[in-house]
Design a protein around this motif. Structure first.
Motif, PDB file in Angstrom:
ATOM      1  N   PHE A  20       1.022  -1.421  -0.285  1.00  0.00           N
ATOM      2  CA  PHE A  20       0.041  -0.320   0.001  1.00  0.00           C
ATOM      3  C   PHE A  20       0.446   1.267  -0.252  1.00  0.00           C
ATOM      4  O   PHE A  20       0.654   2.243  -0.815  1.00  0.00           O
ATOM      5  CB  PHE A  20      -1.167   0.251   1.459  1.00  0.00           C
ATOM      6  CG  PHE A  20      -1.145   0.755   1.111  1.00  0.00           C
ATOM      7  CD1 PHE A  20      -3.177   1.048   0.737  1.00  0.00           C
ATOM      8  CD2 PHE A  20      -1.560   2.631   2.201  1.00  0.00           C
ATOM      9  CE1 PHE A  20      -3.832   2.483   0.395  1.00  0.00           C
ATOM     10  CE2 PHE A  20      -2.487   3.368   2.025  1.00  0.00           C
ATOM     11  CZ  PHE A  20      -3.075   3.295   1.584  1.00  0.00           C
ATOM     12  N   CYS A  21       2.038   1.483   0.579  1.00  0.00           N
ATOM     13  CA  CYS A  21       2.808   2.526   1.149  1.00  0.00           C
ATOM     14  C   CYS A  21       4.206   2.561  -0.831  1.00  0.00           C
ATOM     15  O   CYS A  21       3.605   3.895  -0.532  1.00  0.00           O
ATOM     16  CB  CYS A  21       3.843   2.374   1.253  1.00  0.00           C
ATOM     17  SG  CYS A  21       2.586   2.257   3.535  1.00  0.00           S
ATOM     18  N   SER A  24       0.985   4.103  -2.613  1.00  0.00           N
ATOM     19  CA  SER A  24       0.987   5.262  -2.587  1.00  0.00           C
ATOM     20  C   SER A  24       1.729   6.474  -2.973  1.00  0.00           C
ATOM     21  O   SER A  24       1.597   6.904  -3.340  1.00  0.00           O
ATOM     22  CB  SER A  24       0.520   5.379  -1.503  1.00  0.00           C
ATOM     23  OG  SER A  24      -0.989   4.742  -0.669  1.00  0.00           O
ATOM     24  N   VAL A  25       2.759   5.849  -2.825  1.00  0.00           N
ATOM     25  CA  VAL A  25       3.764   7.260  -2.906  1.00  0.00           C
ATOM     26  C   VAL A  25       4.409   7.314  -4.580  1.00  0.00           C
ATOM     27  O   VAL A  25       4.524   7.874  -4.696  1.00  0.00           O
ATOM     28  CB  VAL A  25       5.473   6.414  -2.055  1.00  0.00           C
ATOM     29  CG1 VAL A  25       6.281   7.267  -3.171  1.00  0.00           C
ATOM     30  CG2 VAL A  25       5.199   6.233  -1.350  1.00  0.00           C
ATOM     31  N   HIS A  27       2.465   5.120  -7.024  1.00  0.00           N
ATOM     32  CA  HIS A  27       1.571   4.911  -7.591  1.00  0.00           C
ATOM     33  C   HIS A  27       0.405   5.571  -7.830  1.00  0.00           C
ATOM     34  O   HIS A  27      -0.876   5.028  -7.549  1.00  0.00           O
ATOM     35  CB  HIS A  27       1.059   3.312  -8.152  1.00  0.00           C
ATOM     36  CG  HIS A  27       2.332   2.577  -9.047  1.00  0.00           C
ATOM     37  ND1 HIS A  27       2.377   3.179 -10.276  1.00  0.00           N
ATOM     38  CD2 HIS A  27       3.285   2.251  -8.370  1.00  0.00           C
ATOM     39  CE1 HIS A  27       3.980   2.845 -10.717  1.00  0.00           C
ATOM     40  NE2 HIS A  27       4.762   1.422  -9.844  1.00  0.00           N
ATOM     41  N   TYR A  28       0.561   7.745  -7.329  1.00  0.00           N
ATOM     42  CA  TYR A  28      -0.628   7.388  -6.789  1.00  0.00           C
ATOM     43  C   TYR A  28      -1.546   8.637  -7.659  1.00  0.00           C
ATOM     44  O   TYR A  28      -2.202   8.656  -7.698  1.00  0.00           O
ATOM     45  CB  TYR A  28      -0.426   8.249  -6.564  1.00  0.00           C
ATOM     46  CG  TYR A  28       0.412   9.821  -6.468  1.00  0.00           C
ATOM     47  CD1 TYR A  28       0.570  10.875  -7.388  1.00  0.00           C
ATOM     48  CD2 TYR A  28       2.323   9.481  -6.403  1.00  0.00           C
ATOM     49  CE1 TYR A  28       1.160  11.521  -8.169  1.00  0.00           C
ATOM     50  CE2 TYR A  28       3.135  10.214  -6.761  1.00  0.00           C
ATOM     51  CZ  TYR A  28       2.466  11.767  -8.108  1.00  0.00           C
ATOM     52  OH  TYR A  28       3.782  12.546  -8.638  1.00  0.00           O
ATOM     53  N   ALA A  29      -1.139   8.551  -9.360  1.00  0.00           N
ATOM     54  CA  ALA A  29      -2.602   8.675 -10.497  1.00  0.00           C
ATOM     55  C   ALA A  29      -3.207   8.150 -10.495  1.00  0.00           C
ATOM     56  O   ALA A  29      -3.724   6.771  -9.906  1.00  0.00           O
ATOM     57  CB  ALA A  29      -1.022   8.840 -11.941  1.00  0.00           C
ATOM     58  N   ASN A  30      -4.391   8.548 -11.298  1.00  0.00           N
ATOM     59  CA  ASN A  30      -5.307   7.947 -11.190  1.00  0.00           C
ATOM     60  C   ASN A  30      -4.919   7.132 -12.706  1.00  0.00           C
ATOM     61  O   ASN A  30      -5.274   7.112 -13.819  1.00  0.00           O
ATOM     62  CB  ASN A  30      -6.755   9.141 -12.153  1.00  0.00           C
ATOM     63  CG  ASN A  30      -7.936   8.899 -12.414  1.00  0.00           C
ATOM     64  OD1 ASN A  30      -8.467   7.812 -12.285  1.00  0.00           O
ATOM     65  ND2 ASN A  30      -8.595   9.902 -11.541  1.00  0.00           N
ATOM     66  N   ASP A  36       1.436   8.215 -18.432  1.00  0.00           N
ATOM     67  CA  ASP A  36       2.285   6.819 -18.929  1.00  0.00           C
ATOM     68  C   ASP A  36       1.532   7.146 -16.266  1.00  0.00           C
ATOM     69  O   ASP A  36       1.835   5.744 -16.680  1.00  0.00           O
ATOM     70  CB  ASP A  36       3.815   7.128 -18.305  1.00  0.00           C
ATOM     71  CG  ASP A  36       4.013   6.919 -19.557  1.00  0.00           C
ATOM     72  OD1 ASP A  36       3.202   6.543 -20.911  1.00  0.00           O
ATOM     73  OD2 ASP A  36       5.093   7.337 -20.465  1.00  0.00           O
ATOM     74  N   ALA A  37       1.641   8.086 -15.797  1.00  0.00           N
ATOM     75  CA  ALA A  37       1.523   7.646 -14.665  1.00  0.00           C
ATOM     76  C   ALA A  37       0.734   7.145 -14.123  1.00  0.00           C
ATOM     77  O   ALA A  37       0.390   5.784 -13.763  1.00  0.00           O
ATOM     78  CB  ALA A  37       1.737   9.276 -13.387  1.00  0.00           C
ATOM     79  N   PRO A 239      -3.833   2.123  -4.624  1.00  0.00           N
ATOM     80  CA  PRO A 239      -3.326   1.330  -3.642  1.00  0.00           C
ATOM     81  C   PRO A 239      -4.243   0.416  -2.771  1.00  0.00           C
ATOM     82  O   PRO A 239      -3.288  -1.330  -2.444  1.00  0.00           O
ATOM     83  CB  PRO A 239      -2.743   2.461  -3.146  1.00  0.00           C
ATOM     84  CG  PRO A 239      -2.319   3.746  -3.943  1.00  0.00           C
ATOM     85  CD  PRO A 239      -3.745   3.432  -5.177  1.00  0.00           C
TER      86      PRO A 239
END
Lengths: 379, 379
Positions: A20-21, A24-25, A27-30, A36-37, A239
């Motif tokens: 999860f962490c 979150s760091v 792959h926080y993109a929508n 690419d994100a 995440p």
């Protein structure tokens, strides 16, 4: 603290939390964004969907993520119901379903569906005979939970599915309590729709799953929903979904060992009760088919609430039933279904355990239960 | 990677992530459970509710948590609508609302409410005059977003609220894009219902908030919902809610500094565009009231999609509009509301930034935009 309330919520495993962490760091993109994100987040999502499809023997493009088990049940049932042909708008649900299933039913009743309640036999089982007796020519959908969260009673889903298939009736099963513990898949259960929740399998809260069989028609609860292949609106929680799948991967190899572990804890609990002749009745495995990790019992002569609070005072967390109804008065549907009186139901306690539970947890509980019996005796 | 898509999803701040882990390890119990583990989780929840009530100048017992912004909008609107008196079942919504608001509206239309669309003026503003022209004697509820996620255009919510209050009409505002950036509270905006989402304010995805004013009547979307004071069913996600509030607490003290920071990045972007005479039109701050962190623009002569993909190839993440509609064809409601042609709309790009964005991010973007202009020139 001796935590014996795994049926309400499990601890989170390290693997799930670490992933999860990381997600979150990094792959926080929508996941719907086209850069690419976003594509990378979507790649994680695709992996998770495929992995769950493997576990559930389903199709990746029919695995839909929601915000939790409640939402999964509501979306599953309403999405299936909306696609039923006009001459098939009768829905049958068991008496013991989770409150989320009741929510779906009240919404469908308002929309003109007819809903009826399927009562189990004296052992809490929805048998094929019971089912058959209530089927109508216009029955389109049946919803029966795989196991009950309060009593642990397991339903013969595969048999019900077989019977329903003959008449082309859809079957939804809420497998929130059984996934990761019993075999839960479309092939094994024969269900057309299966729902899961993350926080019962050592993942953080906040992910539900609806898995639909390959040929099952559905209509979205909210027309033109933009995510999850049109099944559900709202940003997809990559995440958390990743953490959920990480937890599944962590528990998968040791499922039978875990089952043995919970079974041995249950045996120890029963042995302790019997050895000390504690005034406790429980669902005997010879009469009831129950999940080993949920031990439902009646402390004779004491209110369940009193037993629970006494345990709590001694650092042992148990429950009197579903946390989702903890503040409600009156007998829960699961206990009503067993034909219990209000008096009997009030004595109910639920002890539930899992991977992290220890012999010491069970022994601490037995100590408090024995202490209560002593007090009772002295009075 | 230069991430300039903050309006779709922000990075997660350290404080939020650390608290999430701590709560997941130590407070995984179900907040509805009556033992100490549950009470402690419930204590965290109470703190979070009170903290949000402070930010929103609302009442803690009217702050309801949901699984995200989409669910918050749906629950807010339907819960208010269901409590409207029979002679007040007309609902007005602006043309630019998020798709979740549209979902709520289609559900309410099915239930016999009449819904009509409020068109903004040529600058995308819902003015008091526009509002007044569409009010009916039976209007009971109006929903207007605080700022649009695609264009950043800010609506004069406080003025609309003042006008609506005169006729006793309720106002809901979707403040998902503005909370933590502009002043968002019941006192400042005058709105009866405000919705928020965690992943736009540096918290993990998966938390939404509905805050209702003190005297606003509501009825639950699902009757007899067991959590959140009857507002919403489903296990309450204490670790995620804690993380959301931790993110709010982290950003709160530096809100004006952050505003200045985004404003200066926006100025740098505009200066770069002007200096190099790039063929880019944008919402000029002199004509449009926009959020500094959302820069909507039209690359003349090129499709937005092409510009976005070129940026992406050079490691710069931007968008062509809302991620919630990224896969849909056709002009989005926010662009339609500005009276744009399909051709103009197709040129649209959205650049959005925040606390973590740097001068280097903007300069990297300007480089790609300039490169595109050169290519265009050479053809």
């Amino acid at each position: 603290m001796n935590y014996l309330d795994y049926a309400a919520s499990t601890p989170v495993c390290t693997q799930a939390l670490e992933l999860f962490c990381e997600l979150s760091v990094n792959h926080y993109a929508n996941a719907s964004s086209l850069h690419d994100a976003g594509s990378e987040a979507n790649g994680v999502l695709r992996y998770c969907r495929e992995q769950l499809a493997v576990y559930l023997e389903g199709c990746a493009d029919r695995v839909f993520f929601t915000g939790g088990g409640t939402e999964a049940n509501i979306f599953a049932i309403i999405s299936l119901a909306k696609a039923l042909p006009a001459q098939r708008r009768h829905i049958l649900v068991s008496q013991m379903e989770h409150s989320s299933v009741q929510h779906a039913m009240s919404m469908l009743s308002e929309q003109g569906f007819s809903v009826s309640i399927l009562q189990p036999n004296q052992y809490g089982m929805v048998t094929t005979e019971r089912l058959e007796a209530q089927l109508r020519p216009n029955t389109g959908l049946v919803s029966v939970q795989h196991a009950n969260s309060e009593t642990g009673i397991i339903q013969p889903i595969a048999m019900l599915a077989k019977r329903l298939r003959k008449d082309g009736i859809l079957l939804h099963t809420d497998a929130v309590q059984t996934f990761g513990k019993l075999e839960v898949s479309h092939a094994v259960l024969g269900a057309d729709a299966i729902t899961l929740a993350s926080h019962k399998v050592y993942a953080p809260k906040g992910v539900g799953v609806v898995s639909l069989g390959p040929n099952v028609a559905w209509q979205p609860l909210y027309p033109s929903s933009s995510h999850e292949g049109g099944f559900r609106p709202g940003t997809v929680n990559v995440p958390l979904i990743g953490a959920f799948v990480a937890a599944c991967e962590a528990i998968w190899p040791s499922r039978s060992a875990d089952r043995e572990h919970t079974r041995s804890l249950r045996d120890r609990l029963i042995a302790g009760i019997e050895k000390q002749s504690l005034p406790i009745r429980y669902f005997s495995p010879s009469a009831y088919d129950v999940l080993p990790g949920i031990f439902g019992a009646f402390y004779q002569g004491l209110e369940g609430q009193y037993v629970m609070l006494t345990c709590n005072r001694h650092g042992v967390c148990i429950a009197t039933g579903s946390a989702c109804r903890a503040t409600e008065q009156g007998l829960s549907p699961a206990l009503k279904a067993l034909g219990l009186s209000h008096h009997q139901g009030a004595q109910y306690i639920r002890i539930s355990f899992g991977r992290g539970s220890t012999i010491a947890d069970i022994d601490a509980l037995l100590d408090v239960l024995a202490r209560l019996a002593q007090h009772q005796h002295q009075r």
